[in-house]
Design an enzyme around this catalytic site. Structure first.
Site, PDB file in Angstrom:
ATOM      1  N   GLU A  51       7.246   3.780  -2.327  1.00  0.00           N
ATOM      2  CA  GLU A  51       6.006   3.541  -2.710  1.00  0.00           C
ATOM      3  C   GLU A  51       4.750   4.744  -4.136  1.00  0.00           C
ATOM      4  O   GLU A  51       5.651   5.812  -3.586  1.00  0.00           O
ATOM      5  CB  GLU A  51       5.423   4.382  -1.199  1.00  0.00           C
ATOM      6  CG  GLU A  51       3.989   4.450  -0.903  1.00  0.00           C
ATOM      7  CD  GLU A  51       3.277   5.162   0.169  1.00  0.00           C
ATOM      8  OE1 GLU A  51       2.211   4.699   0.810  1.00  0.00           O
ATOM      9  OE2 GLU A  51       3.830   5.840   0.217  1.00  0.00           O
ATOM     10  N   LYS A 125      -1.332  -2.603   0.718  1.00  0.00           N
ATOM     11  CA  LYS A 125      -1.341  -1.789   2.140  1.00  0.00           C
ATOM     12  C   LYS A 125      -2.325  -1.944   2.786  1.00  0.00           C
ATOM     13  O   LYS A 125      -3.800  -1.736   2.855  1.00  0.00           O
ATOM     14  CB  LYS A 125      -1.075  -0.175   1.618  1.00  0.00           C
ATOM     15  CG  LYS A 125      -0.869   0.724   2.727  1.00  0.00           C
ATOM     16  CD  LYS A 125      -0.071   2.015   2.862  1.00  0.00           C
ATOM     17  CE  LYS A 125       0.240   3.101   3.619  1.00  0.00           C
ATOM     18  NZ  LYS A 125       0.483   4.374   3.042  1.00  0.00           N
ATOM     19  N   CYS A 162       4.577   1.666   3.753  1.00  0.00           N
ATOM     20  CA  CYS A 162       4.732   2.890   4.756  1.00  0.00           C
ATOM     21  C   CYS A 162       3.829   2.731   5.614  1.00  0.00           C
ATOM     22  O   CYS A 162       4.952   2.624   6.883  1.00  0.00           O
ATOM     23  CB  CYS A 162       3.911   4.171   3.562  1.00  0.00           C
ATOM     24  SG  CYS A 162       4.737   5.543   3.823  1.00  0.00           S
TER      25      CYS A 162
END
Length: 288
Positions: A51, A125, A162
């Site tokens: 990430e 994300k 994540c």
């Protein structure tokens, strides 16, 4: 049999966080080059980084300095460099970066380049944490990417980033959209989440009959020192079994070949997609 050789790169930060973001970016991009070359030598077909791979995990702070770390996608320097490397090595490359889409609007993004260097698109994300040590809403706008699946030269892949991994709905949406392999680039420290690291993704792989590749950085990052990034990047199969895993502490290129035929085999055996009952799940989507 349809095979895919996957490469995952986990790496510690190579510079001081006192440097300007552009200098850190350049140093981290440079540090990845030998591993990218090594991946090419080993025949890697799909490569993914951690990430925001070329910056520190700056979210323990709320320092506007880090807005300068954001780049355009795919026009920025990192994406342009990786696009050329993808074409050079005939390798799909997933590039997780900090993105600015317009002045003052920033996303935690993964860009995907196909093996001929063509830009296939990006994922933003979706789920953004906001707790002590992880002030991500200060830096990232929540994405609404509609669960894109990228039809690459070597197979159909998705990306989930994540904190997203704690939300089973996105795994399912990506699998329903056709993902055979889902990549989860992360920045995760020891503590509450470490025991979940080898629980959630294997469970999600089994629930959705797909491969999952989980990538985490290593080391500690001053001045925040929120904990040890414990690496342990791995690839888990559709039965929920980890097939290959990296160390907890070292910079590492993890290379592993998977058998994509297992996706069909496992889904035919379990038939979770046939037996799911979405008409009964409205509680999941009817708001608060």
């Amino acid at each position: 049999m349809q095979k895919m050789k996957i490469g995952l790169i986990q790496m510690g930060l190579k510079t001081s966080t006192d440097l300007e973001p552009a200098a850190i970016r350049d140093a981290m991009n440079e540090a990845h080059l030998p591993m990218i070359e090594k991946a090419a030598e080993q025949g890697v077909q799909v490569l993914c980084f951690q990430e925001v791979f070329n910056q520190p995990y700056f979210c323990p702070s709320q320092d506007g300095k880090w807005y300068a770390a954001a780049e355009q996608v795919p026009e920025g320097p990192t994406c342009q460099m990786m696009q050329k490397l993808a074409a050079k090595h005939r390798m799909v490359i997933i590039v997780p970066v900090y993105e600015e889409t317009e002045t003052g609007v920033y996303y935690n993004t993964a860009a995907v380049f196909d093996a001929d260097g063509s830009y296939l698109g990006k994922y933003h994300k979706t789920h953004i944490p906001q707790i002590a040590g992880f002030w991500e809403k200060f830096f990232f706008k929540p994405g609404k990417s509609n669960w894109p699946v990228f039809d690459t030269a070597f197979g159909r892949i998705g990306v989930y980033i994540c904190y997203d991994r704690h939300f089973p709905e996105g795994w399912r949406a990506l699998a329903l959209n056709g993902a055979e392999v889902i990549f989860n680039p992360s920045a995760t420290v020891a503590g509450l989440s470490q025991y979940l690291w080898e629980l959630e993704q294997p469970a999600s792989a089994a629930a959705n009959g797909c491969f999952i590749a989980a990538i985490n950085r290593v080391g500690t990052e001053a001045p925040w020192n929120i904990g040890n990034f414990y690496g342990s990047s791995y690839i888990v199969n559709p039965r929920g079994k980890i097939e290959a895993q990296a160390s907890e502490t070292e910079d590492e290129l993890l290379v592993h070949e998977i058998d994509l035929d297992m996706v069909r085999e496992v889904r035919n055996n379990w038939q979770f997609f046939r037996d799911r009952r979405p008409e009964t799940y409205t509680r999941l989507t009817d708001g608060e």
